[in-house]
Design an enzyme around this catalytic site. Structure first.
Site, mmCIF file in Angstrom:
data_model
loop_
_atom_site.group_PDB
_atom_site.id
_atom_site.type_symbol
_atom_site.label_atom_id
_atom_site.label_comp_id
_atom_site.label_asym_id
_atom_site.label_seq_id
_atom_site.Cartn_x
_atom_site.Cartn_y
_atom_site.Cartn_z
ATOM 1 N N GLU A 107 103.123 79.530 130.167
ATOM 2 C CA GLU A 107 102.221 79.167 129.799
ATOM 3 C C GLU A 107 100.797 78.763 129.936
ATOM 4 O OE1 GLU A 107 104.918 76.026 131.854
ATOM 5 O OE2 GLU A 107 103.383 75.601 132.788
ATOM 6 N N TYR A 119 96.970 86.972 124.793
ATOM 7 C CA TYR A 119 98.916 86.898 124.315
ATOM 8 C C TYR A 119 99.736 87.696 123.116
ATOM 9 C CZ TYR A 119 98.063 83.939 129.261
ATOM 10 O OH TYR A 119 98.046 83.927 130.312
HETATM 11 C C1 LIG Z 1 91.662 85.566 128.958
HETATM 12 C C2 LIG Z 1 91.217 86.590 130.102
HETATM 13 C C3 LIG Z 1 92.078 86.992 131.281
HETATM 14 C C4 LIG Z 1 91.065 87.989 129.206
HETATM 15 O O1 LIG Z 1 90.154 88.927 129.802
HETATM 16 P P1 LIG Z 1 89.462 90.178 129.649
HETATM 17 O O2 LIG Z 1 89.218 91.339 130.372
HETATM 18 O O3 LIG Z 1 88.109 89.843 128.584
HETATM 19 O O4 LIG Z 1 90.101 90.481 128.572
HETATM 20 P P2 LIG Z 1 90.250 92.058 127.468
HETATM 21 O O5 LIG Z 1 88.553 92.394 127.488
HETATM 22 O O6 LIG Z 1 90.962 92.958 128.123
HETATM 23 O O7 LIG Z 1 90.636 91.291 125.983
HETATM 24 C C5 LIG Z 1 92.092 91.506 125.624
HETATM 25 C C6 LIG Z 1 92.432 90.726 123.962
HETATM 26 O O8 LIG Z 1 91.972 89.413 125.248
HETATM 27 C C7 LIG Z 1 91.422 88.728 123.438
HETATM 28 N N1 LIG Z 1 89.824 88.033 124.092
HETATM 29 C C8 LIG Z 1 89.093 88.719 125.054
HETATM 30 N N2 LIG Z 1 88.149 87.396 125.851
HETATM 31 C C9 LIG Z 1 88.252 87.307 124.112
HETATM 32 C C10 LIG Z 1 87.311 86.142 123.751
HETATM 33 N N3 LIG Z 1 86.284 85.606 124.411
HETATM 34 N N4 LIG Z 1 87.447 85.237 122.809
HETATM 35 C C11 LIG Z 1 88.916 85.753 122.152
HETATM 36 N N5 LIG Z 1 89.575 86.452 122.229
HETATM 37 C C12 LIG Z 1 89.515 86.950 123.657
HETATM 38 C C13 LIG Z 1 91.402 89.579 122.579
HETATM 39 O O9 LIG Z 1 92.267 89.256 122.277
HETATM 40 C C14 LIG Z 1 91.391 91.228 123.277
HETATM 41 O O10 LIG Z 1 91.087 91.845 123.087
HETATM 42 P P3 LIG Z 1 90.169 92.498 121.037
HETATM 43 O O11 LIG Z 1 89.142 93.200 122.844
HETATM 44 O O12 LIG Z 1 91.360 93.775 121.133
HETATM 45 O O13 LIG Z 1 90.030 91.765 120.687
HETATM 46 C C15 LIG Z 1 89.932 85.972 130.293
HETATM 47 O O14 LIG Z 1 89.695 85.429 129.103
HETATM 48 C C16 LIG Z 1 90.160 85.167 131.938
HETATM 49 O O15 LIG Z 1 90.158 85.612 132.692
HETATM 50 N N6 LIG Z 1 90.067 84.291 131.029
HETATM 51 C C17 LIG Z 1 90.024 83.107 132.254
HETATM 52 C C18 LIG Z 1 91.809 82.678 133.042
HETATM 53 C C19 LIG Z 1 92.464 82.167 132.483
HETATM 54 O O16 LIG Z 1 92.774 81.485 131.242
HETATM 55 N N7 LIG Z 1 93.665 83.257 132.625
HETATM 56 C C20 LIG Z 1 94.476 82.860 131.625
HETATM 57 C C21 LIG Z 1 95.775 81.363 132.004
HETATM 58 S S1 LIG Z 1 96.657 81.913 133.566
#
Ligand SMILES: CC(C)(COP(=O)(O)OP(=O)(O)OC[C@H]1O[C@@H](n2cnc3c(N)ncnc32)[C@H](O)[C@@H]1OP(=O)(O)O)[C@@H](O)C(=O)NCCC(=O)NCCS
Length: 148
Positions: A107, A119
Site C-alpha cells: 500500500e 510499482y
Molecule cells: C520511490 C523511490 C524508492 C524510488 O527510488 P529511486 O532509486 O530514485 O528509483 P530508480 O532510480 O530506481 O527509478 C525506478 C523507477 O521509479 C520511478 N521514479 C523514480 N523517481 C521518480 C520521480 N521523481 N518521479 C516519477 N517516477 C519516479 C520511475 O518509474 C523509475 O523508472 P525509470 O527510471 O525507468 O523512469 C524513492 O523516491 C524513495 O525512496 N522515496 C521515498 C520513500 C518512499 O516513498 N517509498 C515508497 C513507499 S514505502
C-alpha cells in the site's frame, strides 16, 4: 550492489535504515522495530550500496505462506534517480519467486508518484483504495497487487 543482512553488520544496517526511515516517512520505524523486522521469520530484506560500500537504500517485506507484503522500499535522497530502487525491486521479486510466493501486496500514499510509477513499472495492479487511511497528513492508501 545488493547486500542481504547476512553480508552486513546488523548494527550498521539498523543505523542506516533508521536514518533513511526518519528522512523519508512521517511514521518512521524505530531502531528496535528495524531490528525486530530483521530477525522476524519470513522477512525479505536487502540493502543497496554504492561502489564505496555506502548503504543507499533498502527494501523490506514479510512473506507468509504464498503471499508477501512489501512494507518499505526507500532510497536516500542523494542517491535517487540512479536505479537503486530498481535493483532493490529486482532482488525482492526474485527472492519472492525463490520462496514460491504467488502474490505480492503493498500500500502506498495516493500522492506518492515516484513510488506508484515504480510499482506500476513492475506490473503491480491498483486493486483498491482505503479512504483517509494515512495520517500526518491524512491521505488515501492505494493497494497494489502483483501476481508472480
Ligand atoms: C520511490 C523511490 C524508492 C524510488 O527510488 P529511486 O532509486 O530514485 O528509483 P530508480 O532510480 O530506481 O527509478 C525506478 C523507477 O521509479 C520511478 N521514479 C523514480 N523517481 C521518480 C520521480 N521523481 N518521479 C516519477 N517516477 C519516479 C520511475 O518509474 C523509475 O523508472 P525509470 O527510471 O525507468 O523512469 C524513492 O523516491 C524513495 O525512496 N522515496 C521515498 C520513500 C518512499 O516513498 N517509498 C515508497 C513507499 S514505502
Amino acid at each position: 550492489m545488493i547486500l542481504t543482512d547476512k553480508e552486513y553488520d546488523k548494527n550498521l544496517i539498523v543505523n542506516a535504515v533508521s536514518d533513511i526511515e526518519s528522512a523519508c516517512f512521517s511514521d518512521p520505524w524505530t531502531k528496535a522495530s528495524v531490528m525486530s523486522q530483521l530477525s522476524s521469520d519470513g522477512t525479505v530484506f536487502a540493502c543497496s550500496s554504492d561502489s564505496d560500500g555506502n548503504i543507499t537504500g533498502y527494501v523490506c517485506g514479510q512473506a507468509a505462506a504464498d503471499e508477501c507484503e512489501l512494507y518499505r522500499i526507500a532510497v536516500s535522497d542523494k542517491y535517487r534517480g540512479l536505479g537503486f530502487a530498481k535493483e532493490l525491486m529486482d532482488y525482492f521479486i526474485g527472492e519472492c519467486k525463490k520462496r514460491e510466493i504467488i502474490s505480492v501486496f503493498l500500500e502506498v500514499r495516493s500522492s506518492n508518484s515516484p513510488a506508484r510509477s515504480l510499482y506500476e513499472k513492475y506490473g503491480f495492479q491498483n486493486i483498491a483504495t482505503r479512504k483517509n487511511y494515512y495520517r500526518s497528513p491524512t491521505e488515501d492508501a492505494i493497494i497494489y497487487k502483483k501476481e508472480l
